[in-house]
Enzyme design. Structure first.
Site, PDB file in Angstrom:
ATOM      1  N   ASP A 171       0.831  -1.206   0.000  1.00 18.21           N
ATOM      2  CA  ASP A 171       0.000   0.000   0.000  1.00 18.21           C
ATOM      3  C   ASP A 171       0.864   1.254   0.000  1.00 18.21           C
ATOM      4  O   ASP A 171       2.062   1.216   0.292  1.00 18.21           O
ATOM      5  CB  ASP A 171      -0.886   0.032   1.251  1.00 18.21           C
ATOM      6  N   TYR A 176       5.271  -9.744   7.076  1.00 19.02           N
ATOM      7  CA  TYR A 176       5.274  -8.309   7.342  1.00 19.02           C
ATOM      8  C   TYR A 176       5.585  -8.074   8.813  1.00 19.02           C
ATOM      9  O   TYR A 176       5.210  -8.877   9.680  1.00 19.02           O
ATOM     10  CB  TYR A 176       3.905  -7.695   7.045  1.00 19.02           C
TER      11      TYR A 176
END
Length: 264
Positions: free
Chosen positions: A54, A108
Site C-alpha cells: 500500500d 510483514y
C-alpha cells in the site's frame, strides 16, 4: 529469467503498483529499466512482482522477476534507481517462474508504538487470528477473503511492540487492520471475545468496524521461495548506506520534535 530482491522506503510513494499520474515503486523500477535499455514495450518480458504494498508501506524483500539482459546486476540496476529504492540480491529462476504465485509465504512486520499496552493480551489476540479464517472483517476486499496466517509474533522493544505476521498471501490492508485490532485489545478498548466476532460470519461496520493502522510503520520483511538469492555486496552496501542515512535523519527529526515537545 532472473529474480531481484528490492528494498525501498515507501513513504514518498503511492504504493507499489503503477499508476499514471503519481509516483509508485513499480513505475520507478520500470523507468530505471527503460533508462538502462533493459526492455522494450509496456513491461519487461515475464515480469511479475511478489505483491503490491500500500501507499506509505516499505519493503526489505520485495521481489520482482523478469527476463533481463545478461549484464543487469543489482548494482547496475541501482545505477538508475533513486536512493530510497535499492536492488540488493538476485538469482536465476526457471522458465515460467512467477514471483507472485511461486511464493511460499510472505512476512510483514509492524512497528507499533504501544508503551502502555498489555503484551500478553496482544499475544492472545494474535494467537486467535492465526490459522485459516475468513478475514472479511479485516479487508475492504469482498471476494475470496479466506487466508491462512501461518504464524504471528510480538516482541517488545521499549515503547514499541513489533508485530510480525506470516501468511500464504495477504488481502488489501489486512495487516494494518489486524494491527489495529490487536492494539485495541492490548489497550483494553476491545476484549478478546471481540476477536472471535471479527473472525465470525457477522459483518462488522460503523463503530464496530476496524480501521487500518497507519501505513508508515509497516515493512514487507520477507517473501519465501525455493530459491537461493545471491547478495550483490556492492549493491547491498549501497542499500545499507542509504537506509542508515534515512535512519539518522529521522532519529534527528524525532529529537528536534522531542525538544520542542518538552519545551512547551
Amino acid at each position: 529469467m532472473r529474480a531481484f530482491r528490492v528494498a525501498y522506503d515507501g513513504t514518498p510513494y503511492h504504493g507499489f503498483q503503477r499508476q499514471p499520474d503519481v509516483p509508485t515503486i513499480e513505475g520507478t523500477l520500470f523507468r530505471a529499466l527503460r533508462a538502462l535499455d533493459a526492455f522494450e514495450g509496456e513491461k519487461p518480458e515475464g515480469y511479475a512482482a511478489a505483491g503490491r504494498t500500500d501507499a506509505g508501506v516499505s519493503a526489505l524483500a520485495q521481489t520482482v522477476a523478469f527476463e533481463p539482459p545478461g549484464w543487469l546486476t543489482p548494482a547496475a540496476f541501482n545505477g538508475e534507481l533513486p536512493g530510497g529504492v535499492r536492488a540488493w540480491a538476485s538469482t536465476a529462476v526457471p522458465e515460467g517462474f512467477h514471483a507472485t504465485y511461486d511464493a511460499r509465504s510472505r512476512e510483514y512486520a509492524y512497528q507499533l508504538h504501544a508503551p502502555d499496552a498489555d503484551d500478553e493480551r496482544m499475544r492472545e489476540a494474535l494467537s486467535r487470528l492465526s490459522g485459516t479464517h475468513d478475514l472479511h472483517n479485516l479487508t475492504p476486499d469482498s471476494n475470496d477473503t479466506t487466508r491462512t496466517i501461518h504464524g504471528t509474533d510480538l516482541e517488545r522493544d521499549g515503547p514499541y511492540a513489533v508485530v510480525t505476521v506470516r501468511a500464504d498471501g495477504f488481502l488489501k490492508r489486512l495487516v494494518r487492520r489486524l494491527v489495529s485490532l490487536v492494539s485495541a485489545v492490548g489497550r483494553g478498548d476491545r476484549d478478546l471475545p471481540f476477536v472471535d466476532r471479527v473472525l465470525s460470519s457477522e459483518r462488522l461496520a460503523g463503530p464496530e468496524g476496524i480501521a487500518p493502522a497507519p501505513p508508515e510503520p509497516l515493512v514487507l520483511t520477507d517473501v519465501a521461495y525455493d530459491l537461493d538469492f545471491e547478495i550483490d555486496e556492492r549493491a547491498a552496501e549501497s542499500a545499507r548506506e542509504v537506509f542508515k542515512s534515512k535512519r539518522i535523519e529521522r532519529e534527528t527529526g524525532a529529537r528536534v520534535a522531542g525538544r520542542i515537545e518538552r519545551g512547551i
